[in-house]
Design a protein around this motif. Structure first.
Motif, PDB file in Angstrom:
ATOM      1  N   UNK A  38       0.818  -1.214   0.000  1.00  0.00           N
ATOM      2  CA  UNK A  38       0.000   0.000   0.000  1.00  0.00           C
ATOM      3  C   UNK A  38       0.850   1.262   0.000  1.00  0.00           C
ATOM      4  N   UNK A  39       2.166   1.100   0.078  1.00  0.00           N
ATOM      5  CA  UNK A  39       3.079   2.232   0.196  1.00  0.00           C
ATOM      6  C   UNK A  39       3.041   3.113  -1.050  1.00  0.00           C
ATOM      7  N   UNK A  40       2.887   4.410  -0.883  1.00  0.00           N
ATOM      8  CA  UNK A  40       2.914   5.394  -1.968  1.00  0.00           C
ATOM      9  C   UNK A  40       1.965   5.026  -3.112  1.00  0.00           C
ATOM     10  N   UNK A  41       0.772   4.582  -2.774  1.00  0.00           N
ATOM     11  CA  UNK A  41      -0.117   4.088  -3.823  1.00  0.00           C
ATOM     12  C   UNK A  41      -0.820   5.190  -4.590  1.00  0.00           C
ATOM     13  N   UNK A  42      -0.718   6.435  -4.155  1.00  0.00           N
ATOM     14  CA  UNK A  42      -1.445   7.503  -4.830  1.00  0.00           C
ATOM     15  C   UNK A  42      -0.785   8.035  -6.081  1.00  0.00           C
ATOM     16  N   UNK A  43       0.515   7.817  -6.224  1.00  0.00           N
ATOM     17  CA  UNK A  43       1.244   8.416  -7.333  1.00  0.00           C
ATOM     18  C   UNK A  43       0.770   7.987  -8.699  1.00  0.00           C
ATOM     19  N   UNK A  44       0.521   6.698  -8.878  1.00  0.00           N
ATOM     20  CA  UNK A  44       0.171   6.206 -10.208  1.00  0.00           C
ATOM     21  C   UNK A  44      -1.188   6.708 -10.667  1.00  0.00           C
ATOM     22  N   UNK A  45      -2.159   6.783  -9.762  1.00  0.00           N
ATOM     23  CA  UNK A  45      -3.490   7.210 -10.185  1.00  0.00           C
ATOM     24  C   UNK A  45      -3.505   8.682 -10.576  1.00  0.00           C
ATOM     25  N   UNK A  46      -2.620   9.473  -9.990  1.00  0.00           N
ATOM     26  CA  UNK A  46      -2.527  10.877 -10.394  1.00  0.00           C
ATOM     27  C   UNK A  46      -2.155  10.969 -11.872  1.00  0.00           C
TER      28      UNK A  46
END
Length: 311
Positions: free
Chosen positions: A102-110
């Motif tokens: 779950x680590x740093x999971x927001x980057x790709x969806x941006x």
């Protein structure tokens, strides 16, 4: 965003390297169909983005595995070719992704959101599915079963949210964005060099399976020799599909898991094994996996699935 318009049809695009995203896509599609929503799923490997017609669907979904905190370049190129700019209004869509952490999971969806919006698609929902990892370390069987059961629960939650058009966009810090750009560029450069160095052992029988299943057509067989080109995206499919376990990455064998500790067949066997208790993550979890428990805490407290059955 909550509206009362009824959703009757959904199209889900997905790409899956070794099967995790394909599994999650099936869970999501099954849940939509249980709600009497007409649901079509399309593997982007078998689709031409230029010829696809989205007008007959109310909402579009996109699923992909996370590579180096980003979506695979293969997925981004597919999105670039989608022709939806002529639509009178942006087509609504949701995004889901699979990762072993779950680590740093927001980057790709941006990044994916930006690509989709450039094609006239409006993203209002994003969700992460943490699944058994296919690189670096083999998960305990109890954890594998727990993650799969949780993914089924998350699929149900996603479908319920989509049907009421609930907005859910993941937060993304500047640190995540910068890290995603750095790691994805490093991976893009490194894979082209690394892909050429894939080797096949003498146990290779030139059966041709790896050549047929490679999504980027990076593998070819000539004069009984298997050749790997510069289009590899490190999806790991050839390594885990080879019936002779003959494909390896020189100097990076630590990166791959033993084949029989990670295949979708193995995952199914674990999920269906009634003697395996899905209790790896708990309030007592220590060490590296402690942040997994924090990510799943609410779901674990309300896990309402039969631990001895799989969909």
């Amino acid at each position: 965003m909550r509206v009362n318009s009824k959703i009757e049809s959904i199209l889900i695009y997905f790409f899956s390297g070794t099967g995790n995203t394909k599994r999650v896509t099936k869970y999501i599609a099954d849940e939509f169909r249980k709600k009497n929503v007409n649901t079509d799923i399309v593997n982007i490997e078998n689709a031409d983005a230029h010829e696809l017609n989205h007008n007959t669907y109310d909402i579009i979904g996109f699923g992909y595995p996370v590579h180096a905190f980003n979506a695979p370049e293969y997925v981004l190129k597919f999105i670039e070719n989608i022709e939806n700019k002529k639509s009178e209004s942006p087509k609504k869509c949701f995004v889901f992704k699979t990762a072993g952490d779950s680590f740093m999971n927001g980057g790709s969806t941006h990044i994916v959101r930006k690509y989709l919006e450039e094609q006239g698609l409006s993203v209002y929902y994003e969700r992460l599915f943490v699944m058994p990892a296919n690189v670096l370390m083999a998960f305990e069987r109890s954890l594998i079963k727990q993650l799969v059961l949780l993914s089924q629960k998350t699929a149900r939650s996603l479908v319920e949210d989509i049907l009421i058009q609930k907005e859910r966009l993941q937060k993304n810090t500047w640190f995540n964005r910068i890290s995603t750009k750095i790691f994805s560029k490093m991976e893009s450069w490194g894979i082209k060099k690394l892909g050429k160095r894939f080797k096949t052992a003498q146990s290779c029988t030139q059966c041709g399976i790896c050549e047929k299943i490679c999504p980027t057509n990076n593998i070819s067989i000539h004069n009984n020799l298997v050749k790997h080109g510069e289009k590899c995206m490190l999806c790991m499919r050839c390594i885990y599909t080879c019936p002779e376990n003959a494909i390896n990455i020189p100097y990076m064998n630590f990166f791959t898991i033993k084949k029989y500790d990670y295949t979708q067949k193995f995952v199914d066997e674990v999920v269906n094994d009634t003697e395996i208790e899905p209790n790896f993550l708990s309030s007592d979890t220590k060490g590296y996996f402690k942040h997994y428990y924090k990510f799943f805490k609410r779901d674990l407290e309300n896990l309402n699935v039969d631990a001895n059955q799989s969909d």
